[in-house]
Design a protein around this motif. Structure first.
Motif, PDB file in Angstrom:
ATOM      1  N   MET A   1       0.849  -1.180   0.000  1.00  0.00           N
ATOM      2  CA  MET A   1       0.000   0.000   0.000  1.00  0.00           C
ATOM      3  C   MET A   1       0.894   1.243   0.000  1.00  0.00           C
ATOM      4  SD  MET A   1      -3.112   0.439   2.567  1.00  0.00           S
ATOM      5  CE  MET A   1      -4.406   1.517   2.275  1.00  0.00           C
ATOM      6  N   ARG A   2       0.548   2.219  -0.798  1.00  0.00           N
ATOM      7  CA  ARG A   2       1.347   3.438  -0.903  1.00  0.00           C
ATOM      8  C   ARG A   2       1.199   4.281   0.351  1.00  0.00           C
ATOM      9  NH1 ARG A   2      -0.093   6.086  -6.530  1.00  0.00           N
ATOM     10  NH2 ARG A   2       1.297   7.630  -5.683  1.00  0.00           N
ATOM     11  N   ASP A   3       2.166   5.168   0.520  1.00  0.00           N
ATOM     12  CA  ASP A   3       2.085   6.093   1.650  1.00  0.00           C
ATOM     13  C   ASP A   3       0.849   6.965   1.500  1.00  0.00           C
ATOM     14  OD1 ASP A   3       4.443   5.217   2.795  1.00  0.00           O
ATOM     15  OD2 ASP A   3       5.652   6.617   1.633  1.00  0.00           O
ATOM     16  N   GLN A   4       0.163   7.161   2.603  1.00  0.00           N
ATOM     17  CA  GLN A   4      -1.017   8.007   2.597  1.00  0.00           C
ATOM     18  C   GLN A   4      -0.782   9.180   3.535  1.00  0.00           C
ATOM     19  OE1 GLN A   4      -4.490   5.702   3.534  1.00  0.00           O
ATOM     20  NE2 GLN A   4      -4.593   4.855   1.479  1.00  0.00           N
ATOM     21  N   GLU A   5      -1.337  10.330   3.161  1.00  0.00           N
ATOM     22  CA  GLU A   5      -1.232  11.485   4.036  1.00  0.00           C
ATOM     23  C   GLU A   5      -2.497  11.580   4.875  1.00  0.00           C
ATOM     24  OE1 GLU A   5      -1.095  15.255   1.985  1.00  0.00           O
ATOM     25  OE2 GLU A   5      -2.066  14.378   0.256  1.00  0.00           O
ATOM     26  N   LEU A  16      -9.547  13.481   9.858  1.00  0.00           N
ATOM     27  CA  LEU A  16     -10.772  13.458   9.059  1.00  0.00           C
ATOM     28  C   LEU A  16     -10.764  12.304   8.068  1.00  0.00           C
ATOM     29  CD1 LEU A  16     -11.086  17.285   8.387  1.00  0.00           C
ATOM     30  CD2 LEU A  16     -12.335  15.921  10.073  1.00  0.00           C
ATOM     31  N   PHE A  17      -9.633  12.106   7.382  1.00  0.00           N
ATOM     32  CA  PHE A  17      -9.490  10.969   6.476  1.00  0.00           C
ATOM     33  C   PHE A  17      -8.039  10.833   6.050  1.00  0.00           C
ATOM     34  CE2 PHE A  17     -10.383  14.500   3.631  1.00  0.00           C
ATOM     35  CZ  PHE A  17      -9.550  14.292   2.546  1.00  0.00           C
ATOM     36  N   CYS A  18      -7.721   9.713   5.420  1.00  0.00           N
ATOM     37  CA  CYS A  18      -6.395   9.465   4.851  1.00  0.00           C
ATOM     38  C   CYS A  18      -6.562   9.367   3.341  1.00  0.00           C
ATOM     39  CB  CYS A  18      -5.805   8.163   5.376  1.00  0.00           C
ATOM     40  SG  CYS A  18      -5.425   8.199   7.124  1.00  0.00           S
ATOM     41  N   ALA A  19      -5.565   9.865   2.618  1.00  0.00           N
ATOM     42  CA  ALA A  19      -5.636   9.833   1.160  1.00  0.00           C
ATOM     43  C   ALA A  19      -4.240   9.709   0.583  1.00  0.00           C
ATOM     44  CB  ALA A  19      -6.299  11.099   0.636  1.00  0.00           C
ATOM     45  N   PRO A  21      -1.196  10.859  -1.718  1.00  0.00           N
ATOM     46  CA  PRO A  21      -0.750  12.207  -2.094  1.00  0.00           C
ATOM     47  C   PRO A  21      -1.325  12.614  -3.447  1.00  0.00           C
ATOM     48  CG  PRO A  21       1.079  10.916  -1.260  1.00  0.00           C
ATOM     49  CD  PRO A  21      -0.088   9.977  -1.403  1.00  0.00           C
ATOM     50  N   ASP A  22      -1.722  13.853  -3.569  1.00  0.00           N
ATOM     51  CA  ASP A  22      -2.294  14.420  -4.793  1.00  0.00           C
ATOM     52  C   ASP A  22      -3.580  13.720  -5.230  1.00  0.00           C
ATOM     53  OD1 ASP A  22      -0.143  16.215  -4.917  1.00  0.00           O
ATOM     54  OD2 ASP A  22       1.086  14.722  -5.927  1.00  0.00           O
ATOM     55  N   ALA A  23      -4.356  13.202  -4.274  1.00  0.00           N
ATOM     56  CA  ALA A  23      -5.601  12.512  -4.605  1.00  0.00           C
ATOM     57  C   ALA A  23      -6.730  13.479  -4.939  1.00  0.00           C
ATOM     58  CB  ALA A  23      -6.027  11.612  -3.452  1.00  0.00           C
ATOM     59  N   LEU A  24      -6.667  14.705  -4.422  1.00  0.00           N
ATOM     60  CA  LEU A  24      -7.740  15.668  -4.679  1.00  0.00           C
ATOM     61  C   LEU A  24      -7.598  16.273  -6.064  1.00  0.00           C
ATOM     62  CD1 LEU A  24      -7.931  17.639  -1.319  1.00  0.00           C
ATOM     63  CD2 LEU A  24      -9.468  15.883  -2.147  1.00  0.00           C
ATOM     64  N   SER A  25      -8.705  16.331  -6.778  1.00  0.00           N
ATOM     65  CA  SER A  25      -8.681  16.968  -8.092  1.00  0.00           C
ATOM     66  C   SER A  25      -9.546  18.224  -8.104  1.00  0.00           C
ATOM     67  CB  SER A  25      -9.163  15.999  -9.168  1.00  0.00           C
ATOM     68  OG  SER A  25     -10.492  15.609  -8.902  1.00  0.00           O
TER      69      SER A  25
END
Length: 61
Positions: A1-5, A16-19, A21-25
């Protein structure tokens, strides 16, 4: 699993949540269930061609 921020509340630091990197568009608004603060999240960086503001000529230029 990739690193999540971890995305945390700006007021109380609740997770609030984990995602990935650069998941938000786009813009994401989340209301914290603990302190009820509104957290507005935006993507980190725009594409290079959108980073530059257009040159606006003022009066007399």
């Amino acid at each position: 699993m990739r690193d999540q921020e971890q995305i945390r509340c700006c007021a109380c630091a609740r997770l609030l949540f984990c995602a990935e990197p650069d998941a938000l568009s786009g813009i994401l608004t989340i209301k914290c269930p603990r302190c009820r603060a509104m957290n507005i999240l935006r993507p980190r960086a725009l594409s290079p061609e959108r980073d530059q503001r257009p040159q606006v000529k003022g009066p007399g230029q």
